[in-house]
Motif scaffolding. Sequence first.
Motif, PDB file in Angstrom:
ATOM      1  N   ARG A   1      -2.831   4.986   1.550  1.00 20.83           N
ATOM      2  CA  ARG A   1      -3.245   5.543   2.840  1.00 20.83           C
ATOM      3  C   ARG A   1      -3.829   6.945   2.692  1.00 20.83           C
ATOM      4  O   ARG A   1      -4.585   7.410   3.537  1.00 20.83           O
ATOM      5  CB  ARG A   1      -2.052   5.564   3.793  1.00 20.83           C
ATOM      6  CG  ARG A   1      -1.552   4.181   4.179  1.00 20.83           C
ATOM      7  CD  ARG A   1      -0.375   4.248   5.150  1.00 20.83           C
ATOM      8  NE  ARG A   1       0.028   2.911   5.569  1.00 20.83           N
ATOM      9  CZ  ARG A   1       0.883   2.141   4.901  1.00 20.83           C
ATOM     10  NH1 ARG A   1       1.428   2.594   3.779  1.00 20.83           N
ATOM     11  NH2 ARG A   1       1.196   0.939   5.329  1.00 20.83           N
ATOM     12  N   SER A   2      -3.447   7.627   1.623  1.00 24.64           N
ATOM     13  CA  SER A   2      -3.973   8.970   1.354  1.00 24.64           C
ATOM     14  C   SER A   2      -3.945   9.208  -0.150  1.00 24.64           C
ATOM     15  O   SER A   2      -3.236   8.519  -0.886  1.00 24.64           O
ATOM     16  CB  SER A   2      -3.148  10.042   2.071  1.00 24.64           C
ATOM     17  OG  SER A   2      -1.815  10.034   1.601  1.00 24.64           O
TER      18      SER A   2
ATOM     19  N   MET B   1       0.846  -1.202   0.000  1.00 23.07           N
ATOM     20  CA  MET B   1       0.000   0.000   0.000  1.00 23.07           C
ATOM     21  C   MET B   1       0.877   1.247   0.000  1.00 23.07           C
ATOM     22  O   MET B   1       1.772   1.383   0.822  1.00 23.07           O
ATOM     23  CB  MET B   1      -0.907   0.005   1.231  1.00 23.07           C
ATOM     24  CG  MET B   1      -1.825   1.228   1.276  1.00 23.07           C
ATOM     25  SD  MET B   1      -2.928   1.231   2.699  1.00 23.07           S
ATOM     26  CE  MET B   1      -4.056  -0.081   2.234  1.00 23.07           C
TER      27      MET B   1
ATOM     28  N   ASN C   1      -8.680   3.950   4.460  1.00 22.23           N
ATOM     29  CA  ASN C   1      -7.749   3.883   3.338  1.00 22.23           C
ATOM     30  C   ASN C   1      -8.496   4.117   2.029  1.00 22.23           C
ATOM     31  O   ASN C   1      -9.727   4.228   2.005  1.00 22.23           O
ATOM     32  CB  ASN C   1      -7.032   2.531   3.308  1.00 22.23           C
ATOM     33  CG  ASN C   1      -6.128   2.327   4.507  1.00 22.23           C
ATOM     34  OD1 ASN C   1      -5.428   3.252   4.915  1.00 22.23           O
ATOM     35  ND2 ASN C   1      -6.147   1.140   5.089  1.00 22.23           N
TER      36      ASN C   1
END
Length: 302
Positions: free
Chosen positions: A100-101, A1, A87
Amino acid sequence: MDDCIIVGAGPAGLTAAIYLARFHLSIRLFDCGTSRAGWIPCTHNHAGFPDGISGKELLARMCEQAEKYGATIERNRVTSMGGEDGNFWVGTDDGTFPARSVLLATGVVNNRPEGLEGALHDEALASGHLRYCPICDGYDVTDKRVAVIGTDSHGTAEALFLRGYTADLTLVSPHGDHDLDAECSAKLEEAGIARVAGPCGAYALEGERIAFDTAEGRLSFDSIYPALGSHVRSKLAGQAGADLAEDGCIKVDEHQRTSVPGLYAAGDVVLGLDQISYAMGAAGVAATAIRNCLAETRPLRR
């Protein structure tokens, strides 16, 4: 991720990628190759380049810099996005990517004059006969013969802005008679700006000028500026549930945070100011906010 996925590879997206990569975060940037900055033949407003720099060269330098510090740049178009459990996922033709962003730097698309498209559009743009940003390059049409393709208050405002550079200025309606209220008409009259009815058509580069047909015959100019509005590319933000303004721009706070936690936006998709310096500054603010937010839940570098 990935720590952050950036959508859009214009000045805002690439600035954010440079910042975030130098924060030692894992960054993936998606570039569909349609940044308006790439249209700029040569900008003289960008600080540090007194002799100017082309938009394509500027973007290439920024891309190289982002990759140098570890950002991954994917030549792909993002078609969808969403979030769950704090997420995000970003969908492309090549699959779905978690993050995550997310930072949206998708920009806007200028509406082009009907009949001025394809190779002719690109040639006129490269030669300076067609221009989209009077703030950026109004200086370059000083005392030249200029037309603004537009009407109503938007066309009036652009013509009045350009009047600070040249007195030989004509506002041409794109479709028929002008749609001007009394206030706009009075301002144009006071400024000595001519008005010509449309429709416009049969655009061509003729000698050292660009020419087109109008209701009053064929006219030619050193440069023309379309004042036809633009389309804000905020669809992805809407899919993720972010609040949008009436004009379609993404609403953000002073740290470039949208109404969805973890989703940020910067550049013209937030405020259509059409300025590289603004987009880069906002991206720096967004990148710093992203880093600080992630640091609250992610171990710092050891």
